[in-house]
Design a protein around this motif. Structure first.
Motif, PDB file in Angstrom:
ATOM      1  N   VAL A   1       0.846  -1.195   0.000  1.00  0.00           N
ATOM      2  CA  VAL A   1       0.000   0.000   0.000  1.00  0.00           C
ATOM      3  C   VAL A   1       0.883   1.247   0.000  1.00  0.00           C
ATOM      4  O   VAL A   1       0.651   2.197  -0.748  1.00  0.00           O
TER       5      VAL A   1
ATOM      6  N   ARG B   1       2.367   1.847  -3.383  1.00  0.00           N
ATOM      7  CA  ARG B   1       1.414   2.398  -4.347  1.00  0.00           C
ATOM      8  C   ARG B   1       1.179   3.893  -4.127  1.00  0.00           C
ATOM      9  O   ARG B   1       0.917   4.634  -5.057  1.00  0.00           O
ATOM     10  N   MET B   2       1.265   4.305  -2.859  1.00  0.00           N
ATOM     11  CA  MET B   2       0.945   5.701  -2.524  1.00  0.00           C
ATOM     12  C   MET B   2       2.090   6.660  -2.841  1.00  0.00           C
ATOM     13  O   MET B   2       1.889   7.867  -2.939  1.00  0.00           O
TER      14      MET B   2
END
Lengths: 249, 348
Positions: free
Chosen positions: B79, B82-83
């Motif tokens: 996560v 991806r950020m």
């Protein structure tokens, strides 16, 4: 102790005792000696969380058998031990003198109008009483326009503060201004002229009555010669400490 | 049963009883004895300042420990990946401006940064985040505005210089630590089979998926408690050193250096470092030096303090390797010195 981890047990004890000590400071009002009242909310949440963190240790006290008491536990207990040895009170004169007169003689500490209301207006025949409530506003007014107040009767409670840079008859009638915590407290106040100052002890609370006057001084902030207010003391009497020893902007 | 026998065979923990005796003896023996000694005033002043720094910082350190634990338990590496922005400079700039969304002070930022690096955030971005958030955030900039009586110029200078120094140092750290993680490997969470006895959580174990809500909460709180044990020691050491210096060293000593362009900056940087003030309060202290010290030195004080101080250095050295902390301290010091000298040269 048998079957329990001494380190985990001591850490739980430290957390619970710290939370209890904080509760006591809240309850007794002595928290005001350490931090500005606006931090109370954050500290109340922190106290609850510390108690909770101590409480959850009950679930895994036996699972942490190798965790033993170390110097880290001693570090965490140090504030508690020191607080028990030295109960909360205003900073000692020895430490206040290390901070110096930086906040006093230029009135810098109190020239931020947004932190306090306007200075109260006193009728010409009225004695100007400088109290906790109007301290910052009055300091600013006196430093901004000292000539407006020359000859006015004044009364102020503060503690006796002497400095080697002052004349033999001069002292500062001081208060401590706490912006956030006791470590950032600064000395603020008014210079007083009083021939009998030798009888006074640093840190002693005195009620001063006198007349406001002004004298020229070299303003290092602006490299100019300005007038600064001072009190020609007419009477001075030892006084008990006020309920609120610090000034909180 | 076997496990219990092993525990019973442990030697008596004298340290436990010694600490307990100290705690009980302090009010009974310590207090009356200390009232009679000549240096009791210094000890009293030290104690008051020491505890006051702790009380002021502890809510934020706990917040940092809690957020760091949440990151550790709930945030997945993929996560995070991806950020992250793809562009290097955009990444640094967005990390440095994160304080507007996430205004935390310098006490809370260290454990959070450690948590982020552990989850794969590049060291450069993490450094920019670590340095900028305690300055470039609405709370600190508002307190600067009030402290300087509504002088927008000071607020702007502080914010912009803080941002630029953070991005510059972040860029430099990022280049140095491109493929190498400077987190302490002998730290609290990194050792898999240590004998310290703590319940370690590696990844989403304690309180993660598959657990009930109460188990998740218990896991989070236990993790926060252990994180606090790890981080709090450095806060206490930093607070003790800062209070000790303020107790023993007269501030007047620094005053003679006030107007010299270089020495005034060094003096104010030293003051910012050793006082370890909270970034919400430091502007009010800085203001008392206006005029007496050069403008560049005041700016250096305002920029350096939240980025690097004694308390923060100790907190950092608990999370990162010594080499990283030394390099960071050196780069920040030089960058802030440069900012101060430029401000003096242009009479800002």
């Amino acid at each position: 102790m048998r079957g329990l981890s001494s380190g985990a047990f001591m850490w739980m004890l430290t957390l619970l005792l710290s939370a209890a000590a904080l509760c006591y400071l809240f309850w007794s009002g002595q928290l005001a000696f350490y931090v500005h009242p606006r931090i109370r909310g954050a500290l109340a949440v922190a106290t609850a969380l510390i108690a909770l963190l101590g409480g959850v240790s009950l679930w895994d006290l036996r699972q942490r058998a190798g965790f033993r008491v170390s110097w880290v536990h001693a570090l965490f207990l140090m504030p508690l031990i020191l607080a028990l040895c030295c109960p909360p009170q205003m900073l000692s004169p020895e430490v206040i003198s290390q901070k110096g007169l930086m906040g006093v003689l230029r009135g810098h500490i109190n020239t931020c109008a947004s932190l306090h209301g306007p200075a109260p207006v006193f009728a010409p025949e009225q004695t100007i009483i400088i109290s906790e409530e109007n301290f910052l506003a009055m300091m600013e007014a006196l430093w901004e326009e000292p000539d407006q107040y020359v000859g006015r009767e004044v009364e102020m409670l503060g503690f006796y503060y002497e400095d080697p840079t002052l004349g033999p008859d001069d002292f500062v009638l001081a208060r401590l201004v706490m912006t956030c915590c006791a470590a950032d407290a600064e000395v603020a106040g008014l210079l007083c002229r009083y021939p009998g100052r030798g009888q006074l002890v640093p840190g002693q609370w005195v009620l001063v009555r006198g007349r406001l006057a002004q004298m020229p001084y070299y303003n290092v902030a602006h490299h100019t010669v300005n007038n600064m207010p001072y009190i020609e003391v007419t009477s001075l009497s030892p006084s008990p400490k006020p309920a609120q020893e610090y000034i909180y902007p | 049963m076997r496990e219990e026998r092993v525990v019973l065979a442990q030697p008596v923990d004298w340290a436990f009883w010694l600490l307990l005796a100290l705690l009980l003896g302090a009010p009974i023996v310590g207090r009356p004895w200390l009232e009679g000694v000549s240096w009791s005033g210094y000890l009293q002043g030290f104690t008051m300042m020491f505890i006051s720094i702790l009380l002021e910082a502890v809510p934020f350190v706990l917040l940092g420990a809690l957020l760091s634990s949440m990151i550790h338990i709930y945030l997945q590496e993929d996560v995070v990946a991806r950020m992250l922005p793809r562009s290097h400079w955009l990444g640094l700039a967005s990390a440095a401006l994160f304080g507007f969304l996430f205004p935390v002070c310098e006490c809370a930022i260290v454990p959070i940064t450690r948590g982020l690096v552990r989850k794969g955030v590049p060291v450069g971005m993490a450094t920019a985040f670590l340095l900028a958030v305690p300055i470039v955030n609405p709370i600190v900039l508002t307190s600067t505005y009030y402290a300087f009586g509504g002088a927008w110029g000071v607020v702007l200078l502080r914010g912009v210089c803080g941002f630029l120094v953070a991005v510059f140092v972040g860029h430099y750290s990022g280049r140095l630590y491109q493929r190498y993680n400077p987190l302490r490997t002998v730290g609290f969470y990194e050792v898999q089979d240590c004998d310290c006895g703590h319940v370690h959580a590696h990844g989403p174990v304690a309180g993660g998926a598959g657990h009930t809500l109460s188990q998740a909460l218990l896991g989070l709180l236990q993790h926060t408690r252990d994180e606090f044990f790890e981080v709090g020691r450095f806060l206490i050491l930093g607070a003790a050193l800062s209070a000790g210096l303020q107790t023993l060293v007269p501030r007047q000593w620094l005053l003679s250096l006030g107007q010299h362009s270089l020495l005034s900056i060094l003096a104010m940087m030293a003051l910012a470092y050793f006082l370890s003030l909270c970034s919400e309060a430091d502007a009010f202290i800085a203001r008392t030096f206006v005029g007496q010290f050069s403008s560049g030195s005041i700016l250096a004080f305002l920029v350096l303090g939240p980025m690097l101080d004694l308390k923060g250095t100790l907190l950092l050295s608990g999370a990162f390797e010594g080499r990283f902390v030394r390099q960071l301290a050196m780069t920040v010091t030089l960058a802030v010195l440069g900012v101060g000298l430029l401000a003096n040269a242009f009479h800002l």
